[in-house]
Design a protein around this motif. Structure first.
Motif, PDB file in Angstrom:
ATOM      1  N   PHE A  26      68.647  42.745  25.481  1.00 16.63           N
ATOM      2  CA  PHE A  26      68.955  41.603  24.623  1.00 16.63           C
ATOM      3  C   PHE A  26      67.461  41.012  24.355  1.00 16.63           C
ATOM      4  N   ALA A  27      67.498  40.178  23.359  1.00 13.70           N
ATOM      5  CA  ALA A  27      66.291  39.560  22.986  1.00 13.70           C
ATOM      6  C   ALA A  27      66.604  38.181  22.852  1.00 13.70           C
ATOM      7  N   MET A  28      65.445  37.251  23.253  1.00 16.59           N
ATOM      8  CA  MET A  28      65.532  35.763  23.184  1.00 16.59           C
ATOM      9  C   MET A  28      64.054  35.374  22.970  1.00 16.59           C
ATOM     10  N   ARG A  29      63.995  34.021  22.264  1.00 14.88           N
ATOM     11  CA  ARG A  29      62.610  33.488  22.125  1.00 14.88           C
ATOM     12  C   ARG A  29      61.607  34.407  21.796  1.00 14.88           C
ATOM     13  N   GLY A  30      61.939  35.283  20.751  1.00 13.31           N
ATOM     14  CA  GLY A  30      61.005  36.372  20.121  1.00 13.31           C
ATOM     15  C   GLY A  30      60.644  37.492  20.918  1.00 13.31           C
ATOM     16  N   LEU A  31      61.152  37.653  22.222  1.00 17.07           N
ATOM     17  CA  LEU A  31      60.656  38.713  23.222  1.00 17.07           C
ATOM     18  C   LEU A  31      62.119  39.622  23.554  1.00 17.07           C
ATOM     19  N   GLY A  32      61.781  40.867  23.846  1.00 21.20           N
ATOM     20  CA  GLY A  32      62.991  41.699  24.126  1.00 21.20           C
ATOM     21  C   GLY A  32      63.010  42.119  25.638  1.00 21.20           C
ATOM     22  N   TYR A  33      64.228  42.362  26.056  1.00 15.43           N
ATOM     23  CA  TYR A  33      64.342  42.762  27.415  1.00 15.43           C
ATOM     24  C   TYR A  33      65.174  43.969  27.719  1.00 15.43           C
ATOM     25  N   ILE A  34      64.739  44.496  28.718  1.00 19.05           N
ATOM     26  CA  ILE A  34      65.546  45.682  29.218  1.00 19.05           C
ATOM     27  C   ILE A  34      65.883  45.643  30.758  1.00 19.05           C
ATOM     28  N   ALA A  35      67.030  45.507  31.187  1.00 22.17           N
ATOM     29  CA  ALA A  35      67.410  45.390  32.459  1.00 22.17           C
ATOM     30  C   ALA A  35      68.455  46.290  32.864  1.00 22.17           C
ATOM     31  N   THR A  36      68.454  46.586  34.170  1.00 15.33           N
ATOM     32  CA  THR A  36      69.214  47.591  35.076  1.00 15.33           C
ATOM     33  C   THR A  36      69.240  49.143  34.413  1.00 15.33           C
ATOM     34  N   GLY A  37      70.393  49.948  34.614  1.00 15.86           N
ATOM     35  CA  GLY A  37      70.278  51.208  33.959  1.00 15.86           C
ATOM     36  C   GLY A  37      70.026  51.954  35.231  1.00 15.86           C
ATOM     37  N   THR A  38      70.049  53.270  34.749  1.00 18.12           N
ATOM     38  CA  THR A  38      69.543  54.566  35.994  1.00 18.12           C
ATOM     39  C   THR A  38      68.318  55.213  35.432  1.00 18.12           C
ATOM     40  N   LYS A  39      67.299  54.900  36.703  1.00 21.37           N
ATOM     41  CA  LYS A  39      66.130  55.825  36.461  1.00 21.37           C
ATOM     42  C   LYS A  39      66.050  56.858  37.382  1.00 21.37           C
ATOM     43  N   THR A  40      65.454  56.796  38.368  1.00 23.37           N
ATOM     44  CA  THR A  40      65.557  57.871  39.440  1.00 23.37           C
ATOM     45  C   THR A  40      66.967  57.737  40.173  1.00 23.37           C
ATOM     46  N   GLY A  41      67.387  56.285  40.433  1.00 24.60           N
ATOM     47  CA  GLY A  41      68.557  55.885  40.916  1.00 24.60           C
ATOM     48  C   GLY A  41      68.901  54.834  40.179  1.00 24.60           C
ATOM     49  N   LEU A  42      70.012  54.067  40.687  1.00 26.66           N
ATOM     50  CA  LEU A  42      70.353  52.874  39.608  1.00 26.66           C
ATOM     51  C   LEU A  42      69.379  51.777  39.891  1.00 26.66           C
ATOM     52  N   SER A  43      69.180  51.133  38.803  1.00 25.45           N
ATOM     53  CA  SER A  43      67.961  50.188  39.051  1.00 25.45           C
ATOM     54  C   SER A  43      68.280  48.495  38.811  1.00 25.45           C
ATOM     55  N   THR A  44      67.614  47.539  39.356  1.00 25.93           N
ATOM     56  CA  THR A  44      67.596  46.192  38.906  1.00 25.93           C
ATOM     57  C   THR A  44      66.643  45.865  38.101  1.00 25.93           C
ATOM     58  N   ALA A  45      65.645  46.701  37.786  1.00 24.05           N
ATOM     59  CA  ALA A  45      64.408  46.378  37.199  1.00 24.05           C
ATOM     60  C   ALA A  45      64.726  45.580  35.811  1.00 24.05           C
ATOM     61  N   VAL A  46      63.824  44.606  35.471  1.00 23.34           N
ATOM     62  CA  VAL A  46      63.798  43.871  34.278  1.00 23.34           C
ATOM     63  C   VAL A  46      62.358  44.095  33.616  1.00 23.34           C
ATOM     64  N   TRP A  47      62.267  44.414  32.469  1.00 22.77           N
ATOM     65  CA  TRP A  47      60.979  44.650  31.635  1.00 22.77           C
ATOM     66  C   TRP A  47      60.951  43.666  30.354  1.00 22.77           C
ATOM     67  N   GLU A  48      60.058  43.082  30.059  1.00 23.01           N
ATOM     68  CA  GLU A  48      59.755  42.230  29.008  1.00 23.01           C
ATOM     69  C   GLU A  48      58.998  42.804  27.762  1.00 23.01           C
ATOM     70  N   TYR A  49      59.344  42.876  26.584  1.00 22.19           N
ATOM     71  CA  TYR A  49      58.459  43.352  25.689  1.00 22.19           C
ATOM     72  C   TYR A  49      57.920  42.229  24.581  1.00 22.19           C
ATOM     73  N   ASN A  50      56.839  42.123  24.425  1.00 25.14           N
ATOM     74  CA  ASN A  50      56.164  41.408  23.356  1.00 25.14           C
ATOM     75  C   ASN A  50      55.810  42.258  22.033  1.00 25.14           C
ATOM     76  N   PRO A  51      56.479  41.790  21.037  1.00 27.79           N
ATOM     77  CA  PRO A  51      56.242  42.863  19.937  1.00 27.79           C
ATOM     78  C   PRO A  51      54.659  42.308  19.353  1.00 27.79           C
ATOM     79  N   GLY A  52      54.186  41.188  19.803  1.00 25.74           N
ATOM     80  CA  GLY A  52      53.009  40.622  19.091  1.00 25.74           C
ATOM     81  C   GLY A  52      51.806  41.580  19.719  1.00 25.74           C
ATOM     82  N   THR A  53      51.940  41.917  21.053  1.00 27.02           N
ATOM     83  CA  THR A  53      51.079  42.621  21.705  1.00 27.02           C
ATOM     84  C   THR A  53      51.261  44.160  21.886  1.00 27.02           C
TER      85      THR A  53
END
Lengths: 331, 114
Positions: A250-277
């Motif tokens: 999802f995206a909010m306040r000009g930033l993008g977010y990736i949450a959960t999903g499958t990596k090596t196993g099921l994940s709870t990680a959340v990462w935030e993307y800044n399109p400016g940088t």
């Protein structure tokens, strides 16, 4: 004798009052273990947001591929079942909103890859079939809308794909536009910031994809961004460890977010993307159970992650992510 | 005479007390740790009826239109809303999706559904 009569009359009257109160109740109730409550739980659902309401439907409940559609009120935390998708039940379909209408198409019915495409009118609560998706039938694609035009890109049709198609609701027609340069994938994510859609995550050939692209709605061209993996000699990506599939975005306040999903196993990680940088930072982990195939959406500039599944159990619960608040495990 | 009156009055008081206790006592399956209560409550809407499926006294499903079918129609009667709400609750108790299909509405002979 008289008092006995009075007493028994009173008894009868009170009994009647008692039985009356229990027969006129409008409620039937039951108890269920909270941990076993699945509600509308499912994975790989399709969703779109219209007028600050999130529409979520189709998907897979662990047994069946679904046709039902629901609208979710984030303020009241309640669901209303709307008209079912007229096409077959499916998972891995895509959803998007253009010009006040919702659209759902492609996906997998358990046997066939699909290319049918439908429009939802929230005012009349009706579905109408529209022109079939012009690319190959597929599931696990990404979709986004820019300038009231819809796009469906990537996915799996038997092979992993990187093509991109534009739907114009005014002409009800599909046009192939520029493909991603590389990074074929299924079960990736897209989020929109401004007039650009960002496509990341996903899997192909048993490998998680690290290619990351932005699509400009004005020029309809893709720009390669920094890979979402520790591949450079520089230090900015030393901690990047979040490539995976089946995440919620999802995206909010000009930033993008990736949450959960499958990596090596099921994940709870959340990462935030800044399109400016063009940089990612890790945020507080998702509070719910690690999960795959959850749905992310934004309403009133607030980001939400709903549904999804662990290895066996579909989840009903919903989480709002506040990227600036300090972590509070009790809320 | 006054003794009788007193006796009747006392009897009435005891009964009233019993009634109050019976009415406000928590159900036998009272709140246990990790348990949630699901309840169906019909309500009037748009000249018809809808239902709420309450989870711990908050609406989890708010159904102001007949579920699963096209259009914005409410149920014709409170009874229909209650019956379909009960079906939804039963599904949830059985760990099934709470979605209702057109076939189920037809089978239940919900008014206005062909």
């Amino acid at each position: 004798m008289r008092y006995l009569k009075g007493y028994s009359l009173l008894l009868v009257a009170s009994l009647m009052a008692c039985s009356k109160s229990s027969t006129t109740t409008d409620k039937i109730g039951n108890w269920i273990k909270r941990s076993e409550f699945e509600g509308v739980g499912r994975s790989a659902a399709a969703s779109f947001v219209i007028d600050n309401k999130a529409y979520v439907g189709t998907g897979y409940d662990g047994e069946n591929r679904l046709q039902d559609f629901w609208v979710y009120d984030v303020d009241l935390n309640q669901w209303t079942q709307k008209a079912a998708l007229p096409g077959v039940g499916r998972s891995g379909a895509v959803g998007m909103a253009m010009a006040g209408k919702g659209y759902v198409g492609t996906g997998y019915d358990g046997l066939n890859k699909l290319s049918d495409f439908y429009q939802y009118d929230p005012a009349s609560n009706t579905w109408a079939r529209k022109a079939d998706f012009a690319g190959t039938a597929r599931y696990g694609a990404v979709s986004f809308a820019l300038n009231d035009k819809g796009y469906i890109a990537t996915g799996y049709d038997g092979n992993w794909l990187k093509d991109n198609w534009r739907y114009d609701p005014a002409s009800n027609a599909w046009t192939q536009v520029q493909s991603l340069t590389s990074g074929k994938r299924q079960d990736g994510n897209a989020f929109v910031i401004g007039n650009k859609a960002y496509v990341c995550m996903g899997t192909a050939n048993g490998t998680y994809v690290s290619d990351f692209y932005a699509f400009d709605g004005g020029t309809e061209t893709w720009t390669a961004l920094r890979a979402i993996d520790n591949v450079s000699d520089q230090s900015y990506d030393d901690n990047y460890n979040f490539k995976g599939s089946g995440a919620a975005a999802f995206a909010m306040r000009g930033l993008g977010y990736i949450a959960t999903g499958t990596k090596t196993g099921l994940s709870t990680a959340v990462w935030e993307y800044n399109p400016g940088t063009d940089l990612w930072v890790q945020k507080t982990d998702f509070e719910g159970a690690a999960r795959n195939g959850a749905t992310g959406f934004t309403v009133k500039d607030r980001g939400f992650v709903v549904l999804g599944t662990s290895s066996s159990q579909p989840f009903d619960n919903m989480f709002e992510f506040d990227p600036t608040a300090p972590y509070n495990q009790y809320d | 005479m006054t003794k009788r009156k007193l006796f009747i009055l006392a009897g009435a008081a005891v009964l009233l007390l019993l009634l109050i206790v019976a009415r406000y006592r928590k159900p036998a399956s009272a709140q246990q740790d990790g348990m949630v209560q699901l309840t169906v409550v019909p309500f009037e809407i748009k000249g018809g009826w809808g239902y709420k499926v309450m989870m711990d006294n908050k609406p989890y499903i708010y159904q102001d239109v007949i579920p699963g079918v096209a259009g914005n129609r409410a149920f014709h009667s409170k009874e229909d809303a209650q019956r379909v709400g009960n079906l939804v609750l039963e599904k949830m108790m059985q760990h099934k999706l709470p979605a209702v299909t057109l076939a189920e509405l037809t089978e239940m002979q919900v008014a206005g559904i062909q």
